[in-house]
Every structure is written in C-alpha cells, then in structure tokens.
Motif scaffolding. Sequence first.
Motif, PDB file in Angstrom:
ATOM      1  N   ASP A   1       0.835  -1.203   0.000  1.00 23.86           N
ATOM      2  CA  ASP A   1       0.000   0.000   0.000  1.00 23.86           C
ATOM      3  C   ASP A   1       0.868   1.250   0.000  1.00 23.86           C
ATOM      4  O   ASP A   1       0.669   2.174  -0.804  1.00 23.86           O
ATOM      5  CB  ASP A   1      -0.946  -0.006   1.194  1.00 23.86           C
ATOM      6  CG  ASP A   1      -0.228  -0.166   2.536  1.00 23.86           C
ATOM      7  OD1 ASP A   1       0.845  -0.798   2.583  1.00 23.86           O
ATOM      8  OD2 ASP A   1      -0.752   0.354   3.550  1.00 23.86           O
TER       9      ASP A   1
ATOM     10  N   GLY B   1      -4.408   1.112  -4.241  1.00 26.34           N
ATOM     11  CA  GLY B   1      -5.794   0.926  -3.839  1.00 26.34           C
ATOM     12  C   GLY B   1      -6.206  -0.526  -3.790  1.00 26.34           C
ATOM     13  O   GLY B   1      -7.079  -0.909  -3.002  1.00 26.34           O
TER      14      GLY B   1
ATOM     15  N   LYS C   1      -6.445   3.982   1.197  1.00 29.81           N
ATOM     16  CA  LYS C   1      -7.531   4.928   0.951  1.00 29.81           C
ATOM     17  C   LYS C   1      -7.038   6.229   0.342  1.00 29.81           C
ATOM     18  O   LYS C   1      -7.729   6.840  -0.471  1.00 29.81           O
ATOM     19  CB  LYS C   1      -8.294   5.197   2.260  1.00 29.81           C
ATOM     20  CG  LYS C   1      -9.030   3.972   2.794  1.00 29.81           C
ATOM     21  CD  LYS C   1      -9.951   3.402   1.739  1.00 29.81           C
ATOM     22  CE  LYS C   1     -10.701   2.172   2.193  1.00 29.81           C
ATOM     23  NZ  LYS C   1     -11.460   1.528   1.097  1.00 29.81           N
TER      24      LYS C   1
ATOM     25  N   GLN D   1      -6.717   5.572  -3.299  1.00 28.82           N
ATOM     26  CA  GLN D   1      -8.037   5.495  -3.933  1.00 28.82           C
ATOM     27  C   GLN D   1      -8.627   6.887  -4.135  1.00 28.82           C
ATOM     28  O   GLN D   1      -9.248   7.175  -5.159  1.00 28.82           O
ATOM     29  CB  GLN D   1      -8.964   4.622  -3.083  1.00 28.82           C
ATOM     30  CG  GLN D   1      -8.583   3.151  -3.101  1.00 28.82           C
ATOM     31  CD  GLN D   1      -9.409   2.303  -2.142  1.00 28.82           C
ATOM     32  OE1 GLN D   1     -10.183   2.814  -1.340  1.00 28.82           O
ATOM     33  NE2 GLN D   1      -9.239   0.985  -2.218  1.00 28.82           N
TER      34      GLN D   1
ATOM     35  N   TRP E   1     -14.491   5.786  -6.959  1.00 31.50           N
ATOM     36  CA  TRP E   1     -13.199   5.703  -6.285  1.00 31.50           C
ATOM     37  C   TRP E   1     -13.164   6.569  -5.032  1.00 31.50           C
ATOM     38  O   TRP E   1     -12.586   6.168  -4.010  1.00 31.50           O
ATOM     39  CB  TRP E   1     -12.076   6.105  -7.243  1.00 31.50           C
ATOM     40  CG  TRP E   1     -11.672   5.001  -8.162  1.00 31.50           C
ATOM     41  CD1 TRP E   1     -12.068   4.817  -9.460  1.00 31.50           C
ATOM     42  CD2 TRP E   1     -10.808   3.899  -7.845  1.00 31.50           C
ATOM     43  NE1 TRP E   1     -11.506   3.674  -9.975  1.00 31.50           N
ATOM     44  CE2 TRP E   1     -10.721   3.100  -9.012  1.00 31.50           C
ATOM     45  CE3 TRP E   1     -10.098   3.521  -6.721  1.00 31.50           C
ATOM     46  CZ2 TRP E   1      -9.946   1.936  -9.057  1.00 31.50           C
ATOM     47  CZ3 TRP E   1      -9.327   2.362  -6.758  1.00 31.50           C
ATOM     48  CH2 TRP E   1      -9.257   1.584  -7.914  1.00 31.50           C
TER      49      TRP E   1
ATOM     50  N   ALA F   1     -12.569   5.557  -1.124  1.00 33.31           N
ATOM     51  CA  ALA F   1     -11.660   6.247  -0.204  1.00 33.31           C
ATOM     52  C   ALA F   1     -12.368   6.637   1.087  1.00 33.31           C
ATOM     53  O   ALA F   1     -11.759   6.668   2.157  1.00 33.31           O
ATOM     54  CB  ALA F   1     -11.079   7.489  -0.884  1.00 33.31           C
TER      55      ALA F   1
ATOM     56  N   ASN G   1     -11.789  -3.702  -4.775  1.00 32.03           N
ATOM     57  CA  ASN G   1     -11.032  -2.694  -4.037  1.00 32.03           C
ATOM     58  C   ASN G   1     -11.647  -2.268  -2.712  1.00 32.03           C
ATOM     59  O   ASN G   1     -11.038  -1.473  -1.987  1.00 32.03           O
ATOM     60  CB  ASN G   1     -10.846  -1.454  -4.921  1.00 32.03           C
ATOM     61  CG  ASN G   1     -10.056  -1.756  -6.177  1.00 32.03           C
ATOM     62  OD1 ASN G   1      -8.872  -2.045  -6.119  1.00 32.03           O
ATOM     63  ND2 ASN G   1     -10.722  -1.717  -7.319  1.00 32.03           N
TER      64      ASN G   1
END
Length: 261
Positions: free
Chosen positions: A45, A72, A77, A80, A103, A107, A145
């Motif tokens: 990440d 993501g 987050k 994203q 998206w 998040a 996701n």
Amino acid sequence: MTILLLALLPLSIGAIAAEKRAAPPPDPTEDPLILSGGFLTHHPDLRYRLLGIEAYKDKKLEKAMKFFVRAGYYSDKASQGMVGEMLWNGEGAPKDRALAYVWMDLAAERGYRGFLLLREKYWREMSEDERARALAEGPALYAVNGDAAARERLNRELRRGRRQTTGSRTGFTGNMQIIVPGPGGSQQVISGSKFYDERYWDPEQYAQWHDQIWMKPRVGTVDIGDVEKVEEVGTRIRSAAPNIDAPEPEVPDEPAPKPTP
C-alpha cells in the motif's frame, strides 16, 4: 498538483488537522534507512503510493494513475482518493466523473472526513446520468477494491512479512539489528524495535495507525476540525461478493521509491 496530493505530503503527520489528540507514531516512509532495509516489500500500500506520488510530481500521470490503482488494490484509501481526483480532473486517464465518484466513495469507506467531503462534492456536481452509471458500475469496483477484499490482501502481506522476523516467536525483536549495506563496503544498522514496531506489522494496529492519520485530515485549505458529522447526500456503493483473489492491476516498471523529504 491536486488539492488531495498536497495532503499526502508528507504522508502522515503533515496531513493531520491540528487537534488535541494522540499523535500517531512516526511515518516509516520518511526514514530512508528503513526503506533501504526492505520495509516496503511487505507494505505494498505504501510502496505503490510513494511510486504514484513520485510519478505525479514528475508529471508522468499515466504511470501515477497505475501506481495509485495498485495501492488501492491493497486498501490504501489515500491512493483510492487520488484515483478519484485524477479521474475527476482527467489526469492520467480520460475524465470520468462517474468512476471518480466510485473511487472517492471507496476512499471514504471508513468514514475519513476529508474523502467524505470530496465524495459529497462530486455527487452534487454530477448529472443524473452520471449518478446512475456510478451506482451501476460501482459494485464491480467495490468487489475488488473495497475493504472486504483489499484489506485482507494487505493483511496477508503484513503477516507474511512478520513471520519472517527472526525472534518474533520469542519477543526479542528489540535486540535485533538489521544491517544495510552502503557504498564502499560501509554498513548501517537499523534497530529491530524501530523496524518491526508492531504498529506497522500487526494488521489491527496497522489499521488503527491509518485511522489516526486520515480520520480528520486537512484536504487542501479545508480544516475538518471537530465537525460532528458530514452531511451525506450521495449514495454509498457496496459489493455483496468481495473478490480477494482478483488479479493485481498492471503497473509500470518499478523504480525504487524515495522517501518524502
């Protein structure tokens, strides 16, 4: 540079609103020695977020988009949110406000207020057709996701990395020393207690660390402060069938990520 990207620099403490609450631990990505010790190998990440930020700053927007999408995939987050902002602005991909909303909804999945505010802004500015397409196409993106799938992928990486720690079963990581080769045969040493801090490896503590950073950040010039609740007019998207084993998105050749100065 987008408003949201400014909130990612630096990745942790600089993105937090000034509040009377416990500070999170230091961000390991701000320590070049820790990065050189291989910390990012099992933190995909952070690894792909750093690569995305570098590419974005270098105006390699298509590469940045791919790196943020990959981050993501491992439940980051902030990344994203960057995918949402870039799609909203047409950076690195054709402008697509419906997918941008999906998206940004991803998040905001954990209730992080900065992302919630941006998500609600998107919803208010979208047309009815764009809203309908977001709701129609969103569940497929969520299946891959959303936290139900993406967080477990990340947790598997954290657990795999933690199992490789010498002494992890006996609790002596604080006495460990990680040797990092340097130029001309030199060496540098990282303390095991610093590198293997449980807050960076235990999935539950790692999630709490991210919550400390992102629950009430500044996004641009908006000080989220102590707002009790973000008024939500947009529609939350959910997936009924998380796909943990979805294939990883393709990414460009990976350079070595650089720590944020």
